[in-house]
Design an enzyme around this catalytic site. Structure first.
Site, mmCIF file in Angstrom:
data_model
loop_
_atom_site.group_PDB
_atom_site.id
_atom_site.type_symbol
_atom_site.label_atom_id
_atom_site.label_comp_id
_atom_site.label_asym_id
_atom_site.label_seq_id
_atom_site.Cartn_x
_atom_site.Cartn_y
_atom_site.Cartn_z
ATOM 1 N N TYR A 92 65.851 25.104 58.155
ATOM 2 C CA TYR A 92 64.770 25.637 56.609
ATOM 3 C C TYR A 92 63.771 25.259 57.311
ATOM 4 C CZ TYR A 92 61.720 24.915 52.779
ATOM 5 O OH TYR A 92 60.081 24.862 51.938
ATOM 6 N N THR A 141 54.953 23.938 53.330
ATOM 7 C CA THR A 141 55.717 22.534 53.111
ATOM 8 C C THR A 141 55.407 21.792 54.292
ATOM 9 O OG1 THR A 141 57.698 21.856 53.431
ATOM 10 C CG2 THR A 141 57.509 23.449 54.435
HETATM 11 P P1 NAD Z 1 62.730 29.147 45.240
HETATM 12 O O1 NAD Z 1 63.818 29.524 45.972
HETATM 13 O O2 NAD Z 1 62.995 28.739 44.023
HETATM 14 O O3 NAD Z 1 61.928 30.280 45.120
HETATM 15 C C1 NAD Z 1 61.795 31.553 45.908
HETATM 16 C C2 NAD Z 1 61.269 32.973 45.555
HETATM 17 O O4 NAD Z 1 61.577 34.238 46.847
HETATM 18 C C3 NAD Z 1 62.364 33.520 44.574
HETATM 19 O O5 NAD Z 1 62.194 34.504 43.870
HETATM 20 C C4 NAD Z 1 62.924 34.836 46.031
HETATM 21 O O6 NAD Z 1 63.652 35.731 44.925
HETATM 22 C C5 NAD Z 1 61.930 35.415 46.334
HETATM 23 N N1 NAD Z 1 62.289 35.474 47.770
HETATM 24 C C6 NAD Z 1 63.378 35.483 48.714
HETATM 25 N N2 NAD Z 1 63.570 35.821 49.903
HETATM 26 C C7 NAD Z 1 63.199 37.060 49.751
HETATM 27 C C8 NAD Z 1 62.314 38.258 49.838
HETATM 28 N N3 NAD Z 1 62.599 38.725 51.728
HETATM 29 N N4 NAD Z 1 61.816 39.382 49.870
HETATM 30 C C9 NAD Z 1 61.367 38.978 48.734
HETATM 31 N N5 NAD Z 1 61.477 37.322 48.130
HETATM 32 C C10 NAD Z 1 62.394 37.033 48.361
HETATM 33 O O7 NAD Z 1 61.367 28.725 45.805
HETATM 34 P P2 NAD Z 1 60.118 27.400 45.709
HETATM 35 O O8 NAD Z 1 60.107 26.520 45.611
HETATM 36 O O9 NAD Z 1 59.459 28.446 44.719
HETATM 37 O O10 NAD Z 1 59.263 27.597 47.097
HETATM 38 C C11 NAD Z 1 57.888 28.737 46.670
HETATM 39 C C12 NAD Z 1 57.691 28.813 48.784
HETATM 40 O O11 NAD Z 1 56.858 27.257 48.430
HETATM 41 C C13 NAD Z 1 58.300 28.186 49.649
HETATM 42 O O12 NAD Z 1 57.566 29.113 50.952
HETATM 43 C C14 NAD Z 1 58.635 26.737 49.813
HETATM 44 O O13 NAD Z 1 59.085 26.846 51.377
HETATM 45 C C15 NAD Z 1 57.371 26.517 49.550
HETATM 46 N N6 NAD Z 1 57.579 25.213 49.502
HETATM 47 C C16 NAD Z 1 58.100 24.291 48.501
HETATM 48 C C17 NAD Z 1 58.280 23.679 48.310
HETATM 49 C C18 NAD Z 1 58.945 23.233 47.125
HETATM 50 O O14 NAD Z 1 59.307 21.487 46.677
HETATM 51 N N7 NAD Z 1 60.059 23.759 45.996
HETATM 52 C C19 NAD Z 1 57.640 22.643 48.379
HETATM 53 C C20 NAD Z 1 56.307 22.863 48.838
HETATM 54 C C21 NAD Z 1 56.468 24.211 49.924
#
Ligand code: NAD
Ligand code: TYD
Length: 351
Positions: A158, A132
């Protein structure tokens, strides 16, 4: 095939759906199914032999080792994480466990597997870590957007946990030669976004006639990217990224939160007008600010464009309209995710 972690969450599920729409290369999808993981996001893949779902934790080294040995993926794409800043403020522990310890255990399992491959297998293998822009901290109004050289200054539990995971990924490349790639993306929006985050929360609350809770003065700036553009950037980096490199991903769409909320109100006024003829804007309510709230994020995505030729396909206007239309067309999905656990969270955060 490829191994995707966290592929039942918002971005992971969009990535898996797009991947299988564009190629027949199978996906093993390892997801713990926390509150944020939802198999309904993947319902259209039911019965599709190209998608193998495994419920499990990235921190379970034995399970990951088994999956790697069984399926012999050519790449691992790591989306799995705890991802919500407000939840990390209420309870950082899960963030430390999954984002730091979990990523460490995943890296260990991948390192052992990679070490067992022959030369050609090692050369072809990739570990792509999805991160991120929040690791870079907060920008002052006139500061240039974050480049890949920006120092790490995470401010929330986070972002600190994601920063730690980025450092581990980097170290596994430098120390062990693991073929890693890291992407740091700005705020995503689009279908299957869990309604704890700004955009889906505002849509869902507006339609339910509830207040639209804007933190502080609403002038915090985020840089927004349609989720399918994030998926295409990850595909591009996986295909052509230089080993050990970091790529910032963003769409040059900096907007203050209040402008986002007003845009959503205007779209809903047009597409699903309120019964009383008034605007959804009437529901905007300013609430107490988030502690340590980062003021501004902005991504400089020129490296990705220059070196790998990636550009987003959507403008903010086209992407946000599609997003609102998706939520209007999928009331069952919304109703199902608003479970008891979701209601408990809303009560804790907004009461
Ligand atoms: P989200 O919270 O919607 O989904 C996270 C997923 O990971 C869920 O399906 C959850 O069940 C799974 N998960 C959590 N802990 C776990 C574990 N220990 N083992 C296996 N699975 C596990 O998150 P998102 O928004 O889809 O984000 C996905 C990735 O992208 C993350 O790494 C986040 O840091 C990164 N990211 C998100 C954004 C954003 O705007 N949402 C922006 C940049 C980067
Ligand atoms: P969010 O979607 O939680 O993403 P992040 O904190 O990772 O950027 O929040 C986006 C912005 O919207 C952030 O500045 C906090 C703000 N916000 C509100 O004003 N009200 C809300 O109810 C939520 C969830 C977020």
């Amino acid at each position: 095939m490829i191994l995707v972690t966290g592929g039942a969450g918002f971005i992971g599920a969009n990535f898996v759906l797009d991947w299988l729409a564009q190629s027949d290369e199978p996906v093993v999808n390892l997801d713990k199914l926390t509150y944020a993981g939802n198999l309904e996001n993947l319902a259209s893949l039911q019965g599709d032999a190209r998608h193998v779902f495994v419920q499990g934790d990235i921190g379970d080294g034995a399970l990951v080792a088994l999956l790697l040995a069984q399926h012999r993926p050519r790449a691992v794409v790591n989306f799995a994480a705890e991802s919500h800043v407000d939840r990390s403020i209420h309870g950082p522990e899960d963030f430390i466990q999954t984002n730091i310890v979990g990523t460490f255990r995943l890296l260990e399992a991948v390192r052992a597997h990679w070490g067992s491959l022959d030369e050609a297998g090692q050369a072809a293998f990739r570990f792509l870590h999805v991160s991120t822009d929040e690791v870079y901290g907060s920008l002052a109004p006139q500061e240039p957007a974050f480049t890949e050289q920006h120092r790490y200054e995470p401010n929330s539990p986070y972002s600190a946990s994601k920063a730690a995971s980025d450092h581990l990924v980097r170290a596994y490349h430098h120390t062990y030669g693991l073929p890693v790639l890291t992407t740091n993306c700005s705020n995503n929006y689009g279908p299957y976004h869990f309604p704890e985050k700004l955009i889906p929360l505002m849509i869902v609350n507006a339609l339910a006639g509830k207040p639209l809770p804007v933190y502080g003065d609403g002038m915090q700036i985020r840089d927004w990217l349609y989720v399918k553009d994030h998926a295409s950037a990850i595909r591009r980096v996986l295909a052509a990224g230089k080993l050990g490199e970091v790529y910032n991903v963003g769409g040059w769409n900096e907007k203050p939160n209040i402008e986002i909320v007003k845009t959503l109100c205007a779209l809903l006024d047009e597409l699903r007008p309120r019964a009383d003829g008034k605007s959804y804007r009437e529901q905007i309510t300013y609430v107490k600010d988030r502690p340590g709230h980062d003021r501004r994020y902005a991504i400089d995505a020129r490296k990705l464009e220059r070196e790998l030729g990636w550009k987003p396909a959507e403008t903010f206007e086209s992407g946000i309209r599609k997003t609102v239309q998706w939520y209007l067309a999928n009331p069952e999905w919304v109703a199902h995710v608003q479970s008891g656990a979701y209601r408990d969270w809303v009560q804790k955060q907004y009461s």
